[in-house]
Design an enzyme around this catalytic site. Structure first.
Site, mmCIF file in Angstrom:
data_model
loop_
_atom_site.group_PDB
_atom_site.id
_atom_site.type_symbol
_atom_site.label_atom_id
_atom_site.label_comp_id
_atom_site.label_asym_id
_atom_site.label_seq_id
_atom_site.Cartn_x
_atom_site.Cartn_y
_atom_site.Cartn_z
ATOM 1 N N ASP A 1 -9.560 -6.153 2.116
ATOM 2 C CA ASP A 1 -8.291 -6.648 1.698
ATOM 3 C C ASP A 1 -8.117 -8.133 2.012
ATOM 4 O O ASP A 1 -7.208 -8.569 1.376
ATOM 5 C CB ASP A 1 -7.126 -5.510 2.187
ATOM 6 C CG ASP A 1 -7.190 -4.286 1.566
ATOM 7 O OD1 ASP A 1 -7.684 -4.184 0.271
ATOM 8 O OD2 ASP A 1 -6.516 -3.457 2.264
ATOM 9 N N ASP B 1 -4.901 -3.299 4.485
ATOM 10 C CA ASP B 1 -5.511 -2.808 5.888
ATOM 11 C C ASP B 1 -6.931 -3.001 6.190
ATOM 12 O O ASP B 1 -7.505 -3.466 7.140
ATOM 13 C CB ASP B 1 -5.252 -1.353 6.201
ATOM 14 C CG ASP B 1 -5.260 -0.405 4.981
ATOM 15 O OD1 ASP B 1 -5.989 -0.765 4.056
ATOM 16 O OD2 ASP B 1 -4.607 0.577 5.118
ATOM 17 N N ASP C 1 0.805 -1.173 -0.045
ATOM 18 C CA ASP C 1 0.011 0.103 0.095
ATOM 19 C C ASP C 1 0.898 1.348 0.159
ATOM 20 O O ASP C 1 1.961 1.077 0.487
ATOM 21 C CB ASP C 1 -0.887 0.094 1.338
ATOM 22 C CG ASP C 1 -2.087 -0.978 1.326
ATOM 23 O OD1 ASP C 1 -2.352 -1.193 0.265
ATOM 24 O OD2 ASP C 1 -2.592 -1.096 2.457
HETATM 25 P P1 ATP Z 1 -3.267 2.823 0.255
HETATM 26 O O1 ATP Z 1 -3.233 2.835 1.770
HETATM 27 O O2 ATP Z 1 -4.045 1.754 -0.495
HETATM 28 O O3 ATP Z 1 -2.391 3.435 -0.671
HETATM 29 P P2 ATP Z 1 -5.108 5.267 0.047
HETATM 30 O O4 ATP Z 1 -5.053 5.572 1.460
HETATM 31 O O5 ATP Z 1 -4.458 6.154 -0.770
HETATM 32 O O6 ATP Z 1 -4.662 3.835 -0.213
HETATM 33 P P3 ATP Z 1 -7.949 4.760 -0.049
HETATM 34 O O7 ATP Z 1 -7.822 4.821 1.570
HETATM 35 O O8 ATP Z 1 -8.536 3.511 -0.639
HETATM 36 O O9 ATP Z 1 -6.415 4.938 -0.503
HETATM 37 O O10 ATP Z 1 -8.526 6.043 -0.609
HETATM 38 C C1 ATP Z 1 -8.789 6.259 -1.836
HETATM 39 C C2 ATP Z 1 -9.191 7.406 -2.165
HETATM 40 O O11 ATP Z 1 -10.438 7.780 -1.402
HETATM 41 C C3 ATP Z 1 -8.163 8.651 -1.713
HETATM 42 O O12 ATP Z 1 -7.504 8.863 -2.802
HETATM 43 C C4 ATP Z 1 -9.273 9.794 -1.420
HETATM 44 O O13 ATP Z 1 -9.221 10.603 -2.560
HETATM 45 C C5 ATP Z 1 -10.351 9.304 -0.833
HETATM 46 N N1 ATP Z 1 -10.391 9.201 0.546
HETATM 47 C C6 ATP Z 1 -9.579 8.744 1.259
HETATM 48 N N2 ATP Z 1 -9.713 8.910 2.603
HETATM 49 C C7 ATP Z 1 -10.838 9.512 2.531
HETATM 50 C C8 ATP Z 1 -11.733 9.901 3.664
HETATM 51 N N3 ATP Z 1 -11.669 9.675 4.957
HETATM 52 N N4 ATP Z 1 -13.189 10.554 3.228
HETATM 53 C C9 ATP Z 1 -13.123 10.774 1.876
HETATM 54 N N5 ATP Z 1 -12.620 10.461 1.073
HETATM 55 C C10 ATP Z 1 -11.305 9.825 1.214
#
Ligand code: ATP
Length: 917
Positions: free
Chosen positions: A653, A649, A329
């Site tokens: 997953d 996480d 990730d």
């Molecule tokens: P990884 O940990 O897999 O690298 P990530 O944290 O970048 O992933 P996700 O958590 O799946 O990815 O989030 C995907 C997308 O959702 C993010 O790029 C963001 O645009 C949006 N996002 C993330 N957190 C939030 C939240 N708390 N509320 C709203 N949108 C969110």
């Protein structure tokens, strides 16, 4: 009141009964008295066998029983000294075996406590994480998707919550939960939708519940054997060694029979030959091998724990050494997960924010000039939505903040909850915007929680009798739901040109490695507000973009370089935007424009398996992927023959983590469900820890090869000594007690010390091992056979030489005895590396081995010089010239190695010496 059937009551009744408070929970003193009253929230464990039973289990081994029988026969024939010696050797061996097993057991216990589940509760008005065993009735549990529920509880508040209750009901479909209904008294467990039960897991949504039963009083407590813990699963190598052991036993027994028969035919006394045969069998059979493998694995696991990698499934230790691809990730694993808002865009204007981390210290800049955010309504609204559509809590010196602290103090700030949301709270605080202040005149009605697949989150508020939905999420997703945008204070239609401008700004920000969120809102009717669902997230008004930086972890870049050197490919899999992901990947030097590709989830969907197979080896970044994509990526990589380590996480997953050869869950951010599916948990969520674990995995396998090489070549040497001497018509070169002694001083401590040998320098300089390769591959069997012959021939040579030249059988036996022991003492150092000599890797690097060797040498000297021991072992003191012969013959390879090192010094490459362990 029937205290069993909380599902027939209202949530308030449960709260009142347990004298708790929905907002503040219990007080610390109340928790203490409830622990005293109800006990810890744990299931009663099955009793382990007591230590003396485990000690006596050591004597159940067939060969040990034969030895004990031999002891009895010796005693019966009046050979008391022999009987006593054999008995003491058997006892010492049993103690060593017991200690080895005890050590392994202890390590496994440590593992169990490391993976002990945690839970979130509200106590003293503060949301806190506690060990699940400390939960008491009356605690207010805060539940999120992916949590494993630790106690039976009556739900107070739910948002879209679905629970997997298969462990209790066998029903594979998840159950949608409610809080405000009472359920009929006769309903079955699966129908009690206002309750959550210990041992089940939240698949979706969030909520709050009051704990009503803990420990053995829970539903799962009634089925006591459902205790879940880390079990000792035999690794493939252990299984292979077990079957090898069986072959070796037969081989040794046949040789022993030949030795005994030949000896008897040559005129040796029958009893002496039988004893020699038994002793030889005991010495030659590597009965300790499986135990030492387990100890090496268990101690390796301990070393991994020190480096923050917690192994949940023992076979993973072995597989780690074969890893060819690590899929990681991005957020929190490759990056720090400390988000700071740096840019805000509202149509027509770009703002910058200064400051780093969670300190409320920083200003807004417009055109590089300090700017008062209050002057731009659109900017304020953007920040307000960010703060309201948010579940993280701002803390100062660990105390939750409700808008009282302002800019007066700026240090000691922290965030509880999602760092992305934390960054939004901090950005708002920099403009003096506080959720608690805003919530004085508006009330949150509902939430549609964030899920990776949705890439967004929404909350429903009621303000001045009107309802409004606030939404935040990935810009590409949110923009598609918008029909209008905030143009200063007016809602204007979102034209294609404006949409393009917004998308362009999004591209700009993502190119700078920023994670970008869009915020939007919509006024909704009361009717709409009464049916909370994703359908509300439409016809939105776009307000702005918020870009936050999440810098890479410092230790990750060298870790990725190390992987490259070790032939391991690193792949980033993220839910984030492609540009953000690529920018970070470039910074980490895992993405080269001309060599690598980045693929988005949508692009992945368009490829069939064959097309994916063609490009998969060049893709190093997967962006905007959902957990289902992860599963496909793992499968595709595995089809290419890769051994895949994959992190995860979220609850979704879990399938990909299960499918991977090594599923890795995050210790901090990982949900309980993912942790349960994983083979390894990262205590610090850090990519560098995976690499450290791979290194340890390789080290453990190396160490297993080291002591297999040592044990088998030494045992072969012992068998050949007896075999060659008997075939050559010589008298018995070693007496039975001497053979047993050799077994004790050489097989015990030195072999164990090899099991904890520090990793060789070149460990991450070679390609991954083939998972199916034999433990004897890469020339190990040849090494074992040649060294076995060398030890056997050297010992027989010394024996025959002294016997014929000096015509003194006792002296010949004593010298052969010492030669055999010292051959093994020198050999143990050779076994520390298969490529470098002991002089190159450092003589004194393994202090346990030095200690073990000193002990063994001291014990051997005792046998040769102490009058009492001499009596028992039938030895005579050796003179200086005798020792010279013994040492030169047993240590000639060692001496040649030293000379070669002096004159033809080969240097261990700098690149491998410079690494920090
Ligand atoms: P990884 O940990 O897999 O690298 P990530 O944290 O970048 O992933 P996700 O958590 O799946 O990815 O989030 C995907 C997308 O959702 C993010 O790029 C963001 O645009 C949006 N996002 C993330 N957190 C939030 C939240 N708390 N509320 C709203 N949108 C969110």
């Amino acid at each position: 009141m029937d205290t069993d059937k909380w599902y027939t009551r209202t949530a308030q009744e449960a709260i009142d009964f347990w004298r708790t408070d929905q907002e503040d929970g219990l007080s610390s003193s109340e928790v203490k008295s409830r622990i005293a009253e109800f006990g810890y929230n744990e299931l009663v464990e099955k009793q382990k066998p007591v230590w003396w039973k485990r000690f006596f289990a050591q004597f159940q081994d067939f060969m040990v029983l034969v030895l004990l029988a031999a002891t009895l026969i010796s005693a019966f024939l009046g050979e008391y000294a022999d009987a006593a010696t054999i008995l003491s050797i058997v006892l010492i061996n049993a103690i060593l075996g017991f200690l080895q097993e005890h050590r392994a057991e202890k390590s496994m216990d440590a593992l169990r406590t490391m993976v002990a589940p945690m839970s979130h509760v509200i106590r003293n008005g503060i949301l806190q994480q506690i060990a699940a065993r400390e939960m008491v009735p009356g605690d207010i549990m805060v539940l999120e998707s992916g949590d494993k529920i630790a106690a039976d509880a009556r739900l107070i508040d739910v948002h879209n919550m679905e629970v997997d209750e298969a462990t209790l009901t066998g029903e594979s479909l998840s159950v949608r939960k409610v809080a405000d209904k009472q359920i009929g008294e006769t309903s079955s467990l699966g129908d009690r939708k206002n309750m959550v039960y210990a041992g089940t897991s939240i698949i979706k949504g969030r909520g709050k519940a009051v704990v009503c039963a803990t420990g053995m009083a829970t539903e799962v407590g009634r089925i006591a054997d459902m205790i879940q813990d880390v079990k000792h699963e035999s690794t493939p190598l252990e299984l292979r060694l077990e079957s090898l052991g069986r072959w070796l036993v037969w081989g040794c027994l046949i040789i022993c029979v030949i030795v005994v028969v030949t000896g008897v035919l040559k005129g040796e006394p029958l009893f002496l030959m039988c004893m020699a045969g038994i002793s030889l069998a005991v010495a030659a059979i590597p009965e300790g091998l499986p135990a030492i493998v387990t100890v090496a694995l268990a101690l390796g696991v301990q070393r991994m724990i020190k480096r923050n990698a917690i192994i949940r499934k023992l076979p993973a230790v072995e597989t780690l050494g074969c890893t060819t691809v690590i899929c990681s990730d991005k957020t929190g694993t490759l990056t720090q997960n400390v988000m700071t808002v740096q840019k805000v865009f509202v149509v027509g204007r770009n703002y910058e924010l200064t400051g780093t981390g969670y300190e409320i210290k920083g200003n807004f800049l417009y055109n590089k000039q300090e700017f008062d955010p209050k002057r731009d309504k659109c900017l304020l609204q953007c920040l307000e939505i960010g703060a309201l559509c948010n579940n993280s809590i701002l803390k100062h010196n660990n105390i939750g903040i409700s808008g009282l602290w302002r800019r007066a103090t700026t240090s000691g700030w922290s965030i509880e909850g999602d760092p992305t949301e934390g960054a939004l709270v901090i950005a708002a605080a920099k403009a003096d915007i506080w959720r608690s202040e805003m919530e004085k005149n508006q009330r949150r009605l509902a939430e549609i929680p964030f899920e990776s697949e949705r890439c967004r989150m929404s909350v429903l508020y009621e303000k001045n009798n009107k309802n409004v939905i606030y939404v935040k999420g990935a810009p590409d997703v949110i923009l598609d739901m918008c029909q209008h945008y905030m143009n200063n204070s007016i809602e204007s239609p979102l034209s294609a040109a404006i949409k393009n401008e917004i998308l362009e700004q999004n591209e700009n920000m993502t190119d700078q490695a920023l994670r970008v969120l869009a915020v939007a809102y919509r006024q909704i009717t009361k009717m709409e507000a009464s049916h909370v669902s994703e359908d509300l997230e439409k016809d939105l008004v776009f307000v702005g973009l918020i870009g936050m930086i999440d810098p890479p972890r410092q230790e990750v870049k060298p870790a990725i370089a190390l992987c490259r050197q070790a032939g391991i490919k690193t792949i980033m899999i993220t839910g984030d935007h492609r540009n953000t992901a690529v920018a970070i990947a470039k910074e980490l030097q895992m993405f080269k424009e001309e060599k690598n590709q980045a693929l988005t989830g949508n692009e992945l969907d368009e490829l069939n398996d064959g097309e994916l197979a063609k490009i998969i080896n060049s893709v190093t970044v997967y962006a905007r992927v959902s957990p289902t994509h992860k599963l496909r990526i793992v499968k595709a990589l595995k089809r290419q023959g890769h051994i895949v380590a994959m992190t995860g996480d979220g609850v979704n997953d879990a399938p990909a983590i299960k499918e991977a050869d090594i599923g890795i869950a995050m210790g901090f951010t990982g949900t309980d469900v993912t942790k349960e599916a994983a083979a390894m948990v990262l205590a610090d969520d850090n990519f560098a820890t995976i690499v450290a674990a791979v290194e340890e995995g390789r080290g453990i396998y190396d160490n297993i090869r080291k002591f297999i090489r040592y044990l088998l070549s030494c045992n072969l040497g012992e068998v050949l000594t007896m075999f060659i001497a008997t075939l050559a018509g010589l008298p018995l070169p070693l007496l039975p007690v001497q053979i047993l002694w050799v077994n004790l001083v050489t097989d015990g401590l030195p072999a164990m010390a090899l099991g904890v040998d520090p990793n060789n320098h070149d460990i991450m300089n070679r390609p991954p091992r083939q998972p199916r390769e034999s433990v004897f591959s890469r020339g190990l069997s040849l090494k074992i056979i040649t060294r076995g012959f060398q030890i056997g021939i050297s010992t027989v040579l010394v024996f025959a030489g002294v016997y014929f030249l000096k015509n003194d059988l006792t002296l010949a036996r004593t010298m052969a005895f010492c030669t055999l022991v010292f051959c093994q003492m020198f050999h143990v150092f050779d076994c520390r590396s298969e490529t470098f000599s002991i002089f190159e890797i450092g003589m004194f690097k393994n202090k346990y081995l030095i200690f073990a060797t000193v002990c063994s040498v001291f014990m051997q000297l005792l046998v040769v010089y102490h009058p009492f021991m001499r009596e028992i072992f039938a030895t005579i003191p050796l003179g200086l010239s005798d020792w010279l012969v013994v040492l030169c013959i047993s240590g000639w390879t060692f001496i040649i190695g030293a000379i070669k090192h002096l004159f033809f010094r080969r240097r261990v490459p700098r690149s491998v010496l410079g690494r920090v362990h």
